[in-house]
Scaffold this motif. Structure first.
Motif, PDB file in Angstrom:
ATOM      1  N   ILE A 152       1.001  -0.855  -0.272  1.00 34.89           N
ATOM      2  CA  ILE A 152       0.444  -0.134   0.073  1.00 34.89           C
ATOM      3  C   ILE A 152       0.779   1.198   0.113  1.00 34.89           C
ATOM      4  N   MET A 153       0.789   1.895  -1.287  1.00 34.82           N
ATOM      5  CA  MET A 153       1.632   3.240  -1.336  1.00 34.82           C
ATOM      6  C   MET A 153       0.878   4.195  -0.288  1.00 34.82           C
ATOM      7  N   VAL A 154       1.009   5.651   0.594  1.00 36.60           N
ATOM      8  CA  VAL A 154       0.433   6.298   0.913  1.00 36.60           C
ATOM      9  C   VAL A 154       0.447   7.864   0.879  1.00 36.60           C
ATOM     10  N   GLN A 155      -0.295   7.783  -0.248  1.00 39.79           N
ATOM     11  CA  GLN A 155      -0.338   9.830  -0.561  1.00 39.79           C
ATOM     12  C   GLN A 155      -1.401  10.889   0.088  1.00 39.79           C
ATOM     13  N   THR A 156      -1.479   9.886   0.896  1.00 43.49           N
ATOM     14  CA  THR A 156      -2.352  11.307   1.864  1.00 43.49           C
ATOM     15  C   THR A 156      -2.080  11.539   3.506  1.00 43.49           C
ATOM     16  N   ASP A 157      -2.745  12.652   4.497  1.00 45.03           N
ATOM     17  CA  ASP A 157      -2.693  12.621   5.299  1.00 45.03           C
ATOM     18  C   ASP A 157      -3.516  12.397   6.586  1.00 45.03           C
ATOM     19  N   ASN A 158      -3.084  12.349   7.529  1.00 43.58           N
ATOM     20  CA  ASN A 158      -4.539  12.664   8.231  1.00 43.58           C
ATOM     21  C   ASN A 158      -5.934  11.059   8.183  1.00 43.58           C
ATOM     22  N   ILE A 159      -5.288   9.581   8.194  1.00 39.51           N
ATOM     23  CA  ILE A 159      -5.885   8.493   7.617  1.00 39.51           C
ATOM     24  C   ILE A 159      -5.217   7.929   8.814  1.00 39.51           C
ATOM     25  N   THR A 160      -6.004   6.874   9.166  1.00 36.56           N
ATOM     26  CA  THR A 160      -5.611   5.405  10.325  1.00 36.56           C
ATOM     27  C   THR A 160      -6.281   3.943   8.881  1.00 36.56           C
ATOM     28  N   ILE A 161      -5.604   3.526   8.875  1.00 39.48           N
ATOM     29  CA  ILE A 161      -5.621   2.357   8.813  1.00 39.48           C
ATOM     30  C   ILE A 161      -5.082   1.236   9.719  1.00 39.48           C
ATOM     31  N   ASN A 162      -6.690   0.531  10.167  1.00 42.53           N
ATOM     32  CA  ASN A 162      -6.333  -0.398  10.755  1.00 42.53           C
ATOM     33  C   ASN A 162      -6.368  -2.418  10.127  1.00 42.53           C
ATOM     34  N   GLY A 163      -5.485  -2.717  10.970  1.00 46.66           N
ATOM     35  CA  GLY A 163      -5.320  -4.355  10.029  1.00 46.66           C
ATOM     36  C   GLY A 163      -6.646  -4.884  10.310  1.00 46.66           C
ATOM     37  N   ALA A 164      -7.428  -4.858  11.557  1.00 45.16           N
ATOM     38  CA  ALA A 164      -8.347  -5.622  12.091  1.00 45.16           C
ATOM     39  C   ALA A 164      -7.470  -6.815  12.320  1.00 45.16           C
TER      40      ALA A 164
ATOM     41  N   ALA B  91       3.953   8.162   1.489  1.00 45.32           N
ATOM     42  CA  ALA B  91       4.839   8.311   0.665  1.00 45.32           C
ATOM     43  C   ALA B  91       4.662   9.957   0.454  1.00 45.32           C
ATOM     44  N   GLY B  92       3.070  10.973   0.864  1.00 44.65           N
ATOM     45  CA  GLY B  92       2.076  11.923   0.477  1.00 44.65           C
ATOM     46  C   GLY B  92       1.843  12.172  -0.533  1.00 44.65           C
ATOM     47  N   PRO B  93       1.677  13.223  -0.954  1.00 43.13           N
ATOM     48  CA  PRO B  93       0.996  13.673  -2.166  1.00 43.13           C
ATOM     49  C   PRO B  93       1.321  13.974  -2.973  1.00 43.13           C
ATOM     50  N   ASP B  94       2.975  14.559  -2.939  1.00 45.48           N
ATOM     51  CA  ASP B  94       3.634  14.972  -3.881  1.00 45.48           C
ATOM     52  C   ASP B  94       5.221  13.767  -3.849  1.00 45.48           C
ATOM     53  N   LEU B  95       5.114  13.058  -4.955  1.00 45.83           N
ATOM     54  CA  LEU B  95       5.818  12.073  -4.866  1.00 45.83           C
ATOM     55  C   LEU B  95       7.877  12.566  -5.371  1.00 45.83           C
ATOM     56  N   SER B  96       7.721  13.873  -5.376  1.00 48.80           N
ATOM     57  CA  SER B  96       9.356  14.847  -5.880  1.00 48.80           C
ATOM     58  C   SER B  96       9.702  15.201  -4.498  1.00 48.80           C
ATOM     59  N   HIS B  97       8.945  15.530  -3.994  1.00 48.73           N
ATOM     60  CA  HIS B  97       8.812  16.065  -2.536  1.00 48.73           C
ATOM     61  C   HIS B  97       8.088  15.747  -1.216  1.00 48.73           C
ATOM     62  N   ARG B  98       8.354  14.071  -0.841  1.00 51.17           N
ATOM     63  CA  ARG B  98       7.700  12.916   0.076  1.00 51.17           C
ATOM     64  C   ARG B  98       7.622  13.818   0.944  1.00 51.17           C
ATOM     65  N   ASP B  99       6.589  13.944   2.106  1.00 53.48           N
ATOM     66  CA  ASP B  99       6.014  13.929   3.106  1.00 53.48           C
ATOM     67  C   ASP B  99       4.520  13.824   3.733  1.00 53.48           C
ATOM     68  N   CYS B 100       4.826  12.432   4.334  1.00 59.17           N
ATOM     69  CA  CYS B 100       3.117  11.856   4.859  1.00 59.17           C
ATOM     70  C   CYS B 100       3.085  12.435   6.435  1.00 59.17           C
ATOM     71  N   ARG B 101       1.530  12.757   6.616  1.00 60.47           N
ATOM     72  CA  ARG B 101       1.846  12.892   8.312  1.00 60.47           C
ATOM     73  C   ARG B 101       0.451  12.707   8.715  1.00 60.47           C
ATOM     74  N   TYR B 102       0.262  12.786   9.989  1.00 55.30           N
ATOM     75  CA  TYR B 102      -0.161  12.305  10.953  1.00 55.30           C
ATOM     76  C   TYR B 102      -1.138  11.139  10.204  1.00 55.30           C
ATOM     77  N   LEU B 103      -0.161   9.623  10.000  1.00 49.49           N
ATOM     78  CA  LEU B 103      -1.040   8.970   9.900  1.00 49.49           C
ATOM     79  C   LEU B 103      -0.970   7.967  10.862  1.00 49.49           C
ATOM     80  N   MET B 104      -2.132   6.782  11.159  1.00 47.33           N
ATOM     81  CA  MET B 104      -1.865   5.940  12.297  1.00 47.33           C
ATOM     82  C   MET B 104      -2.079   4.633  11.150  1.00 47.33           C
ATOM     83  N   VAL B 105      -0.887   3.706  12.066  1.00 49.20           N
ATOM     84  CA  VAL B 105      -1.384   2.397  11.403  1.00 49.20           C
ATOM     85  C   VAL B 105      -0.964   1.426  13.123  1.00 49.20           C
TER      86      VAL B 105
END
Length: 272
Positions: A67-79, A91-105
């Motif tokens: 899974i490649m994550v290109q957005t912020d502020n989400i939760t991935i729950n594997g259950a 990875a974040g939204p911009d693959l040329s300048h990667r920055d992914c924030r506020y993600l929970m796995v």
């Protein structure tokens, strides 16, 4: 009476057939999936194995792939389901300048896979199980760190790379033959983890070792846990038990049988 027994047998066979079919569907061999959670939050390609509900993405079965994550502020729950032979890339939204924030796995069973972050900060990895997995945290200068807490690592480790400004926090995890290494980075804050290779003592019996634990894998410098735990933490991953469909089927059979028996005993009442 014979009719009742025959009906009950038929209902039991029907319920167990339905349950068996559902179990077979869940257990079918998968083709490797390369999923992307896009900047707008959609999942590509579409799959029944990852269900979106607002900003939460829930596993609905084991996932073989990545899974490649290109957005912020989400939760991935594997259950409690497994992710293998791939992993998650932040990875974040911009693959040329990667920055992914506020993600929970959370609640993912990772096996023979990896987690790779570039420019990631304020992310949380909690209540996961890692076996033969490497987490690589790569960040930029002066960036806030990430939290890794209440996970179990078996033959797995964490590599903090190119993170000179941020301070990642690694606390209250179980490491069974696990490690932490640091390269070109500020050492993370490491405290109150259990280490299977720790041979220290606990003279005051407070559950914390008297001497620091030194990670077995050294790159640039020693990584110290100054408060190593003497016993493993009780960390459980919530999961959908495999016997649940059978239990539901049995409840359904019993309910139908009771209704049918009452109907036979008092047919006038059921005709109203």
């Amino acid at each position: 009476m014979r009719k009742q027994r025959a009906l009950l047998c038929l209902l039991l066979i029907l319920c167990f057939t339905v349950v068996s079919i559902s179990e077979i569907e869940i257990g079918k061999a998968q083709e490797p999936l390369n999923l992307t959670i896009t900047p707008d939050g959609s999942v590509e390609p579409d799959t029944d194995l990852l269900e979106r509900n607002g900003t939460t993405y829930m596993f609905k079965g084991d996932i073989l792939g990545s899974i490649m994550v290109q957005t912020d502020n989400i939760t991935i729950n594997g259950a409690g389901f497994t992710m293998s032979q791939g992993g998650i890339t932040l990875a974040g939204p911009d693959l040329s300048h990667r920055d992914c924030r506020y993600l929970m796995v959370k609640n993912v069973m990772f096996c023979n896979s990896s987690i790779y972050t570039v420019g990631a900060s304020n992310n949380t990895f909690v209540n996961n199980y890692f076996e033969n997995v490497r987490i690589q945290i790569q960040a930029f200068a002066n960036i806030t760190g990430n939290l890794i807490k209440h996970n179990t690592f078996k033959d797995s480790g964490i590599f903090v790379d190119y993170n000179r400004g941020g301070r990642d926090v690694i606390t209250e995890n179980n490491f069974f033959n696990g490690w932490i290494s640091v390269g070109l980075s500020v050492s993370p804050i490491v405290e109150k983890n259990y280490w299977s290779d720790y041979n220290g003592t606990d003279t005051n019996e407070d559950g914390i070792g008297d001497t620091p634990h030194i990670s077995q894998y050294k790159l640039d410098e020693d990584v110290l846990d100054n408060s190593p735990l003497m016993t493993p933490l009780d960390i459980e991953i919530p999961e959908f038990p495999s016997w649940m469909p059978i239990l539901i089927g049995l409840v359904a059979v019993v309910t139908v049988a009771i209704i049918y028996r009452r109907k036979l005993q008092n047919p006038e009442r059921w005709r109203k």
